[in-house]
Motif scaffolding. Structure first.
Motif: not given
Ligand code: MN
Length: 281
Positions: A16-19, A28-30, A43-48, A120-124
């Protein structure tokens, strides 16, 4: 003669993503890059980011550097204004994707343009191999209309951001980790199945509703990422829901990571900090 039967990847791990907070107080949610799921090579990181309260995002991500990897921004709602020290400017609108190769170094800002409304969006973050970490910075800014959408008989829809699906080719090109990046809408009927290279790593992040992932089918709810196990095919079904599917070639190289710099050794990190501080980016 017998066809080779594809092995559908199972869900190996569900997290589960973590605040988290980053930039200037952005909530954001990491999902990747947290203590439970440190990374999934390459893949090093995904944030929402998902909030309709401007106070959660308006601080944005003021001027900051990157070296040694790529940042991918995918906007679902809201607008993100982008600018860097090489003179590149852009406005990311809903449905657009920006694949930025930081390479040897950029200093940029990523700022939500709106005061309120849904953002609303992502960074990968996608790693670069040693051979490419110091390449010249490069952008691929992709307008929403340039992203093909494949509609399947059961009602599923697939936006192809990078890589290929059912004959549709994503607009992001020439990325060294040979990524597949899909925004998949599962509709409750039919399934979305595709072959992927057996040696690549893959994850599926459910960002709306729910989905059945893999074989055996595992129900994954919104806010959870499924790390996929061994196999040479992916299957998504169930729903309704929406899934970000990412597949990439692992680098299998040492990772030295310090904030916005991702290199192979700690000496290279020290060099990155020195170069940034003396204005050489
Ligand atoms: Mn950045």
């Amino acid at each position: 003669m017998r066809d080779t039967v594809a092995t559908i990847r199972p869900v190996a791990k569900m997290v589960r993503g973590i605040p988290a907070n980053d930039g200037d107080g952005v909530k954001l949610t990491r999902i990747i890059g947290n203590p439970v799921l440190d990374s999934l090579d390459p893949f090093l990181l995904l944030d929402e980011i998902r909030s309709d309260d401007g106070a959660d995002y308006i601080g944005g991500f003021p001027e900051h550097p990157h070296r040694g990897f790529e940042t991918v921004t995918y906007v679902l709602a809201g607008r993100m204004r982008h600018g860097d020290n090489k003179g590149h400017r852009g406005l990311l609108t809903p449905g657009s994707v920006q694949w930025m190769t930081a390479g040897r170094g950029i200093v940029h800002s990523e700022m939500p343009e709106q005061q309120d409304g849904l953002m609303w969006g992502f960074q990968l973050w996608v790693n670069l191999p040693a051979t490419h970490k110091m390449m010249p910075p490069r952008y691929q800014d992709i307008e929403p209309t340039l992203i093909p959408e494949v509609a399947l008989a059961g009602g599923a829809k697939v936006r192809v951001l990078a890589g290929a699906f059912n004959g549709a080719k994503g607009p992001v090109a020439d990325i060294v980790t040979d990524p597949l990046l899909l925004d998949v809408r599962v509709a409750g009927k039919g399934d979305v199945s595709l072959p992927i290279p057996a040696m690549h790593n893959a994850f599926a992040y459910v960002f709306d509703g729910e989905a059945q992932i893999g074989e055996p089918a595992t129900r994954v709810a919104r806010g959870h990422v499924a790390v996929l196990g061994a196999g040479d095919a992916v299957k998504l079904s169930g729903g309704p829901g929406r899934v970000l599917l990412a597949v990439g070639k692992p680098l299998n190289e040492p990772v030295a990571r310090y904030g916005p710099f991702v290199m192979n050794t700690s000496d290279e990190i020290r060099q990155a900090i020195a170069d940034y501080q003396s204005g050489r980016f």
